[in-house]
Design a protein around this motif. Structure first.
Motif, PDB file in Angstrom:
ATOM      1  N   ILE A 405      42.616  33.392  42.625  1.00  0.00           N
ATOM      2  CA  ILE A 405      42.225  34.256  41.506  1.00  0.00           C
ATOM      3  C   ILE A 405      41.704  35.554  42.103  1.00  0.00           C
ATOM      4  N   ILE A 406      42.398  36.650  41.810  1.00  0.00           N
ATOM      5  CA  ILE A 406      41.995  37.942  42.381  1.00  0.00           C
ATOM      6  C   ILE A 406      41.346  38.854  41.344  1.00  0.00           C
ATOM      7  N   ALA A 407      41.433  38.479  40.064  1.00  0.00           N
ATOM      8  CA  ALA A 407      40.784  39.293  39.034  1.00  0.00           C
ATOM      9  C   ALA A 407      40.489  38.444  37.806  1.00  0.00           C
ATOM     10  N   VAL A 408      39.358  38.746  37.175  1.00  0.00           N
ATOM     11  CA  VAL A 408      38.987  38.140  35.886  1.00  0.00           C
ATOM     12  C   VAL A 408      38.669  39.293  34.945  1.00  0.00           C
ATOM     13  N   GLY A 409      39.676  39.782  34.248  1.00  0.00           N
ATOM     14  CA  GLY A 409      39.500  40.916  33.360  1.00  0.00           C
ATOM     15  C   GLY A 409      38.837  42.073  34.077  1.00  0.00           C
ATOM     16  N   THR A 410      37.901  42.712  33.434  1.00  0.00           N
ATOM     17  CA  THR A 410      37.125  43.792  34.064  1.00  0.00           C
ATOM     18  C   THR A 410      35.816  43.268  34.653  1.00  0.00           C
ATOM     19  N   LEU A 411      35.655  41.940  34.650  1.00  0.00           N
ATOM     20  CA  LEU A 411      34.413  41.353  35.156  1.00  0.00           C
ATOM     21  C   LEU A 411      34.410  41.226  36.680  1.00  0.00           C
ATOM     22  N   PHE A 412      35.561  40.923  37.246  1.00  0.00           N
ATOM     23  CA  PHE A 412      35.633  40.664  38.681  1.00  0.00           C
ATOM     24  C   PHE A 412      36.993  41.094  39.212  1.00  0.00           C
ATOM     25  N   LEU A 413      36.984  41.780  40.348  1.00  0.00           N
ATOM     26  CA  LEU A 413      38.209  42.131  41.057  1.00  0.00           C
ATOM     27  C   LEU A 413      37.944  41.943  42.550  1.00  0.00           C
ATOM     28  N   LYS A 414      38.802  41.152  43.186  1.00  0.00           N
ATOM     29  CA  LYS A 414      38.636  40.875  44.623  1.00  0.00           C
ATOM     30  C   LYS A 414      38.640  42.201  45.390  1.00  0.00           C
ATOM     31  N   GLN A 415      37.700  42.338  46.329  1.00  0.00           N
ATOM     32  CA  GLN A 415      37.493  43.616  47.016  1.00  0.00           C
ATOM     33  C   GLN A 415      38.778  44.210  47.588  1.00  0.00           C
ATOM     34  N   ASN A 416      39.628  43.362  48.174  1.00  0.00           N
ATOM     35  CA  ASN A 416      40.857  43.853  48.803  1.00  0.00           C
ATOM     36  C   ASN A 416      41.796  44.520  47.803  1.00  0.00           C
ATOM     37  N   TYR A 417      41.550  44.303  46.481  1.00  0.00           N
ATOM     38  CA  TYR A 417      42.474  44.794  45.455  1.00  0.00           C
ATOM     39  C   TYR A 417      41.891  45.937  44.621  1.00  0.00           C
ATOM     40  N   GLU A 418      40.695  46.411  44.983  1.00  0.00           N
ATOM     41  CA  GLU A 418      39.998  47.367  44.119  1.00  0.00           C
ATOM     42  C   GLU A 418      40.756  48.677  43.931  1.00  0.00           C
ATOM     43  N   GLN A 419      41.534  49.093  44.904  1.00  0.00           N
ATOM     44  CA  GLN A 419      42.307  50.323  44.789  1.00  0.00           C
ATOM     45  C   GLN A 419      43.792  50.029  44.545  1.00  0.00           C
ATOM     46  N   LEU A 420      44.098  48.757  44.296  1.00  0.00           N
ATOM     47  CA  LEU A 420      45.499  48.353  44.142  1.00  0.00           C
ATOM     48  C   LEU A 420      45.847  47.934  42.714  1.00  0.00           C
ATOM     49  N   ILE A 421      44.861  47.385  42.012  1.00  0.00           N
ATOM     50  CA  ILE A 421      45.076  46.901  40.646  1.00  0.00           C
ATOM     51  C   ILE A 421      43.970  47.472  39.755  1.00  0.00           C
ATOM     52  N   PHE A 422      44.364  48.009  38.611  1.00  0.00           N
ATOM     53  CA  PHE A 422      43.391  48.582  37.680  1.00  0.00           C
ATOM     54  C   PHE A 422      43.549  47.900  36.315  1.00  0.00           C
ATOM     55  N   ILE A 423      42.440  47.394  35.804  1.00  0.00           N
ATOM     56  CA  ILE A 423      42.463  46.646  34.534  1.00  0.00           C
ATOM     57  C   ILE A 423      41.583  47.370  33.527  1.00  0.00           C
ATOM     58  N   ARG A 424      42.118  47.572  32.337  1.00  0.00           N
ATOM     59  CA  ARG A 424      41.352  48.264  31.296  1.00  0.00           C
ATOM     60  C   ARG A 424      41.410  47.485  29.987  1.00  0.00           C
ATOM     61  N   ASN A 425      40.269  47.374  29.365  1.00  0.00           N
ATOM     62  CA  ASN A 425      40.172  46.741  28.046  1.00  0.00           C
ATOM     63  C   ASN A 425      40.411  47.818  26.996  1.00  0.00           C
ATOM     64  N   THR A 426      41.561  47.798  26.354  1.00  0.00           N
ATOM     65  CA  THR A 426      41.893  48.840  25.373  1.00  0.00           C
ATOM     66  C   THR A 426      41.182  48.646  24.057  1.00  0.00           C
ATOM     67  N   GLY A 427      40.559  47.462  23.893  1.00  0.00           N
ATOM     68  CA  GLY A 427      39.768  47.253  22.674  1.00  0.00           C
ATOM     69  C   GLY A 427      38.522  48.115  22.681  1.00  0.00           C
ATOM     70  N   GLU A 428      37.993  48.392  23.853  1.00  0.00           N
ATOM     71  CA  GLU A 428      36.894  49.325  24.086  1.00  0.00           C
ATOM     72  C   GLU A 428      35.540  48.883  23.538  1.00  0.00           C
ATOM     73  N   GLU A 429      35.500  47.705  22.869  1.00  0.00           N
ATOM     74  CA  GLU A 429      34.204  47.320  22.338  1.00  0.00           C
ATOM     75  C   GLU A 429      33.345  46.597  23.363  1.00  0.00           C
ATOM     76  N   TRP A 430      33.970  46.084  24.441  1.00  0.00           N
ATOM     77  CA  TRP A 430      33.194  45.393  25.463  1.00  0.00           C
ATOM     78  C   TRP A 430      33.081  46.290  26.686  1.00  0.00           C
ATOM     79  N   ASN A 431      31.899  46.440  27.210  1.00  0.00           N
ATOM     80  CA  ASN A 431      31.696  47.347  28.338  1.00  0.00           C
ATOM     81  C   ASN A 431      31.156  46.556  29.527  1.00  0.00           C
ATOM     82  N   TYR A 432      31.988  45.663  30.055  1.00  0.00           N
ATOM     83  CA  TYR A 432      31.566  44.844  31.167  1.00  0.00           C
ATOM     84  C   TYR A 432      31.650  45.638  32.467  1.00  0.00           C
ATOM     85  N   GLU A 433      30.746  45.354  33.370  1.00  0.00           N
ATOM     86  CA  GLU A 433      30.761  45.985  34.689  1.00  0.00           C
ATOM     87  C   GLU A 433      31.344  45.002  35.710  1.00  0.00           C
ATOM     88  N   ARG A 434      32.194  45.519  36.595  1.00  0.00           N
ATOM     89  CA  ARG A 434      32.725  44.683  37.674  1.00  0.00           C
ATOM     90  C   ARG A 434      31.653  44.487  38.750  1.00  0.00           C
TER      91      ARG A 434
END
Length: 434
Positions: A405-434
């Motif tokens: 598992i390298i990502a869980v929504g905008t909650l977690f992104l494996k460090q090696n992938y931080e500049q490789l994969i970008f995830i955005r919640n288009t609903g915009e109502e949740w403002n979770y920090e990675r």
């Protein structure tokens, strides 16, 4: 007898709902005699409920009357046999069916105003009925003289005229009409109010049923204040997200509202989202009680279209998505959609990571911690970040070809992938920090 004609003009196509009773026949007489220059065209609608033995006779009578006076008439037959067979009250069912047909006919006729012959005594009866049956909290205490029904207006020109005036007018002009014999049967609630209870009140010289009209005026003024307060709250404190398929309300702010305002807020919100059934005041009371208790998450109400629940500091109304999100396989760079998330996979993702799989959570899902030894359960991450239950089933989990598992929504992104994969919640109502 002075009929209020403020509800229509000389350019309007006016339609009268006529039952053949004294009230509607008196109004019809007024329209074709004293008021014939107040409108451009007159049409009549008659509903045959097919329950009383004289129903067919009444239909023949109104057909002959309208033909004699060259008035277009449309007749509709209602079939309420299934309601009668079940022993249910036909009053509500019949009214709903009548107005459904009226709506259709007003559109077909391209008419402007529908008139009904409700009078002052009907108004007093309605006020009493709504008071004594608990139907006064969330709606007007009586009937409105003028109501907009989508593409046309509904107007009650006799609403300030007493029944006695109607009788006097009928006698003066010898207007033919039919008396509904069921009006004398007191097993119908409204009949009992009309025939027994209100006359008893009037018989007491210390009492007057007209005091109910004053109460209606006061009640409706207060109702307007409550609704204005509710609409201000909706405008300033409620988030409508994803084209009104998710509504977020601050739990604490909502609880600070007055009880009546809370109900008005929800009534309006449910009107906006077209909730498929009305919510009772008793149900509202149960919800408010649970909102005030120390409950982190719970579902209050579910239909095939909507879910209403509490989630931490939010009171949430959201669409019930029947189909669970299906896993998506990603074999190359690009931008992909998963529910209300977008996932951008850049060209720099190592080839041995493909195919990537985007899916929803599974029981037992774990991911390796960034910069630390050990793993953490996805379910624990959701709890720590206070992700609401329904959102947990929509958050994308990204798994690489090595089943990591390298990502869980905008909650977690494996460090090696931080500049490789970008995830955005288009609903915009949740403002979770990675």
């Amino acid at each position: 007898m002075k009929v209020d004609t403020e509800g229509w003009s000389e350019n309007n196509h006016v339609v009268l709902a006529v039952s053949t009773g004294i009230d509607s026949m008196t109004l019809l007489h007024q329209l074709i005699s004293h008021l014939k220059h107040s409108y451009a065209k007159l049409t009549c609608l008659h509903v045959n409920h097919q329950i009383r033995s004289v129903a067919s006779e009444e239909e023949a009578f109104i057909k002959a009357f309208c033909a004699t006076h060259d008035i277009p008439l449309y007749v509709h037959h209602l079939d309420l046999s299934s309601v009668v067979a079940k022993g249910n009250s036909i009053e509500s069912e019949a009214r709903h069916a009548r107005y459904q047909w009226f709506d259709e006919m007003m559109l077909e006729l391209n008419a402007d105003v529908l008139l009904t012959a409700h009078h002052l005594d009907d108004q007093i009866e309605t006020i009493f009925y709504r008071l004594m049956t608990g139907r006064s909290t969330r709606s007007s205490l009586g009937m409105s003289q003028h109501t907009l029904r989508g593409h046309y207006s509904l107007y009650r020109p006799l609403l300030t005229i007493a029944k006695s005036e109607i009788h006097n007018y009928q006698k003066r002009y010898q207007i033919p009409y039919y008396e509904d014999e069921t009006n004398a049967e007191n097993h119908y609630v409204r009949n009992d109010i009309r025939n027994r209870i209100l006359p008893e009140i009037e018989a007491n010289r210390h009492l007057s049923t007209e005091q109910l009209l004053k109460l209606k005026d006061w009640h409706d003024e207060q109702l307007k204040v409550i609704r204005n307060e509710a609409y201000q709250f909706i405008d300033n404190s409620i988030e409508f997200c994803q084209q009104n398929t998710k509504i977020l309300i601050s739990r604490s702010q909502f609880l600070n509202l007055r009880h009546a305002v809370k109900m008005a807020v929800l009534d309006k919100v449910f009107e906006i989202v077209s909730l498929d059934r009305p919510i009772t005041e008793k149900t509202y009371d149960e919800w408010f009680k649970q909102l005030a208790e120390n409950i982190a998450q719970t579902t209050l109400y579910t239909t095939d279209k909507w879910i209403i629940h509490i989630a931490y500091d939010k009171f949430i109304i959201m669409a019930n998505y029947e189909a669970k999100l299906q896993p998506t396989k990603i074999n190359q760079q690009g931008i992909y959609n998963f529910g209300h998330y977008t996932i951008q996979v850049t060209k720099h993702v190592p080839l041995d990571c493909f195919p990537l799989v985007v899916r929803t959570r599974k029981d037992g899902d774990k991911f390796a911690l960034n910069g630390r030894a050990g793993h953490k359960k996805v379910s624990r991450l959701f709890i720590d970040e206070k992700v609401i239950q329904s959102e947990r089933d929509e958050i994308p989990i990204i798994v690489n070809a090595h089943n990591e598992i390298i990502a869980v929504g905008t909650l977690f992104l494996k460090q090696n992938y931080e500049q490789l994969i970008f995830i955005r919640n288009t609903g915009e109502e949740w403002n979770y920090e990675r």
